[in-house]
Design an enzyme around this catalytic site. Structure first.
Site, PDB file in Angstrom:
ATOM      1  N   ASP A   1       0.807  -1.224   0.000  1.00  0.00           N
ATOM      2  CA  ASP A   1       0.000   0.000   0.000  1.00  0.00           C
ATOM      3  C   ASP A   1       0.840   1.274   0.000  1.00  0.00           C
ATOM      4  O   ASP A   1       0.505   2.240  -0.681  1.00  0.00           O
ATOM      5  CB  ASP A   1      -0.986  -0.005   1.173  1.00  0.00           C
TER       6      ASP A   1
ATOM      7  N   ASP B   1       1.295  -9.928   3.703  1.00  0.00           N
ATOM      8  CA  ASP B   1       0.161  -9.684   4.603  1.00  0.00           C
ATOM      9  C   ASP B   1      -1.197  -9.742   3.892  1.00  0.00           C
ATOM     10  O   ASP B   1      -2.228  -9.788   4.541  1.00  0.00           O
ATOM     11  CB  ASP B   1       0.284  -8.301   5.265  1.00  0.00           C
TER      12      ASP B   1
HETATM   13  O1  F6P Z   1       4.435  -5.733   5.369  1.00  0.00           O
HETATM   14  C1  F6P Z   1       4.880  -7.024   5.469  1.00  0.00           C
HETATM   15  C2  F6P Z   1       5.571  -7.291   6.737  1.00  0.00           C
HETATM   16  O2  F6P Z   1       5.898  -8.613   6.577  1.00  0.00           O
HETATM   17  C3  F6P Z   1       4.791  -7.033   8.036  1.00  0.00           C
HETATM   18  O3  F6P Z   1       3.901  -8.021   8.395  1.00  0.00           O
HETATM   19  C4  F6P Z   1       5.889  -6.856   9.039  1.00  0.00           C
HETATM   20  O4  F6P Z   1       5.475  -6.160  10.164  1.00  0.00           O
HETATM   21  C5  F6P Z   1       6.879  -6.113   8.253  1.00  0.00           C
HETATM   22  O5  F6P Z   1       6.773  -6.551   6.925  1.00  0.00           O
HETATM   23  C6  F6P Z   1       8.266  -6.226   8.799  1.00  0.00           C
HETATM   24  O6  F6P Z   1       9.179  -5.885   7.834  1.00  0.00           O
HETATM   25  P1  F6P Z   1      10.558  -5.130   8.066  1.00  0.00           P
HETATM   26  O7  F6P Z   1      11.153  -5.624   9.324  1.00  0.00           O
HETATM   27  O8  F6P Z   1      11.328  -5.480   6.837  1.00  0.00           O
HETATM   28  O9  F6P Z   1      10.214  -3.689   8.134  1.00  0.00           O
END
Ligand code: F6P
Length: 379
Positions: free
Chosen positions: A117, A141
């Site tokens: 998004d 997600d």
């Molecule tokens: O948006 C996808 C996702 O997997 C979320 O569920 C999670 O909170 C986030 O990415 C964590 O990603 P990063 O640690 O790379 O910011």
């Protein structure tokens, strides 16, 4: 006429990114179009760093490969870019015009934005500046608006399901409550579908703030039925009805970004359960394992269809849209529709009241099915 196009992959990685790249490149080549890839998402667009992509060299052998060959960045909002000055002060600048200039000077006719998004929000903002953008919905997600399935999601559910299967045997042997914390910041798709696929007893999702007493009741009920173990799957974004989400770290990546790292709800649940029931409880955090590695066959086909469709739209001259998959058909929605009420250019995406991320609604068939088969949803 589209002759030269660019791809960028932005946000957290997801299995299937390379498969989408491959499909765009192949469809482009079939139609005599040149394809390029910006390095590390919008960061590469800002720095004007890109490489040629072609199916004889780098865009080959990609279908089964996780990650993204052109890199990604999940802390770049070029409309509100965090610049650290020499004196240590931080300043926010709108550098989007530099990106527009880069694209125009080098003659790119279309920019494919592979992301969730936040990525699609910037894509919409670029389209308002006259750039021909086509989004492809990525995120494990599964929370991008206007489409039913994002690529990467099916792989994440498969990995989570395998984890549940493995937790089952050890839970049964030790008579324990096993908690599995999966990803899902504001939408509980991974937790709910993997709970159904793995036969879990409890699934806690952000959309239904949970009552710990209901969770305990389910564990006790199982004990009365002679089941001395319980499997609980929780989204990282699940929260108690009288509490808040558990934040692991507050970040300072910049304005217009989701500056919190979630994590810890699984530990909290295991502790609370142990205290309130006396049953031994353990927590497992699935973490980045669910985001890495090879995509499932479903995600490979979905990604390939998304990529080919995105290039087809470019050839038809249909821009400023997101490729979608709904009711078994591939189509498109406007980027405006994806952005929803979060209209302000350069503003945050994701966790705002106006943002349009796709959460599980209570009339979703999965909720009904979960309840039908006795999965406790914490309410
Ligand atoms: O948006 C996808 C996702 O997997 C979320 O569920 C999670 O909170 C986030 O990415 C964590 O990603 P990063 O640690 O790379 O910011």
């Amino acid at each position: 006429m589209v002759k030269k196009v660019a791809i960028l992959t932005n946000g957290g990685d997801a299995p299937g990114l390379n498969a989408v790249i491959r499909a765009i490149v192949k469809t482009a080549e079939t139609n005599g179009v040149e394809c390029y890839g910006f390095i590390e998402g919008y960061k590469g667009l800002l720095k004007n760093e890109y490489i040629r992509l072609d199916s004889r060299t780098n865009a080959s052998g990609l279908l089964h490969r996780g990650g993204t060959i052109i890199g990604t960045s999940n802390n770049t909002n070029v409309f509100n870019y965090k610049v650290e000055k020499e004196n240590g002060e931080v300043e926010y600048q709108d550098l989007s015009d530099k990106c527009v200039q880069n694209l125009k000077e080098d003659g790119f006719d279309c920019l494919f934005t592979l992301g969730g998004d936040a990525t699609q929000k910037s894509s919409r903002d670029f389209s308002l500046k006259g750039i021909n953008c086509i989004g492809v919905p990525k995120t494990i997600d599964n929370d991008v608006a206007a489409t039913e399935t994002t690529f990467g999601y099916n792989t994440a559910v498969s990995v989570a399901t395998e984890a549940i299967d493995r937790l089952h045997t050890t839970a049964e042997s030790h008579h324990r409550v096993m908690v599995l914390e999966v990803m899902g910041r504001y939408a509980g798709w991974i937790a709910l579908e993997s709970a159904i696929a793995g036969g879990a007893d409890i699934a806690l999702i952000p959309e239904i703030p949970y009552d710990i007493n209901k969770v305990i009741e389910k564990i006790e009920e199982r004990k009365r039925d002679g089941k001395n173990f319980t499997i609980l799957v929780t989204s990282e974004g699940a929260k108690p009805k009288d509490g808040d989400i558990v934040v692991k770290k507050v970040l300072d990546d910049g304005k217009g970004l989701d500056n919190i790292r979630l994590g810890g709800i699984g530990d909290k649940l295991a502790n609370d359960i142990e205290k309130l029931t006396g049953c031994p409880a353990r927590n497992t955090v699935l973490g980045y394992v669910q985001r890495g590695g090879t995509p499932t066959s479903f995600d490979r086909v979905l990604s390939t269809q998304y990529g080919a469709k995105a290039m087809e739209l470019a050839l038809e001259g249909i821009f400023n849209v997101l490729v979608t998959y709904k009711g078994g058909e591939y189509g498109y929605a406007t980027l405006e529709e994806v952005v929803g009420e979060n209209k302000e250019v350069g503003a945050a995406s994701g966790n705002t009241a106006e943002s349009n991320i796709r959460k599980i609604t209570m009339d979703n068939r999965l909720i009904k099915t979960a309840r039908d088969i006795g999965i406790c949803l914490g309410d």
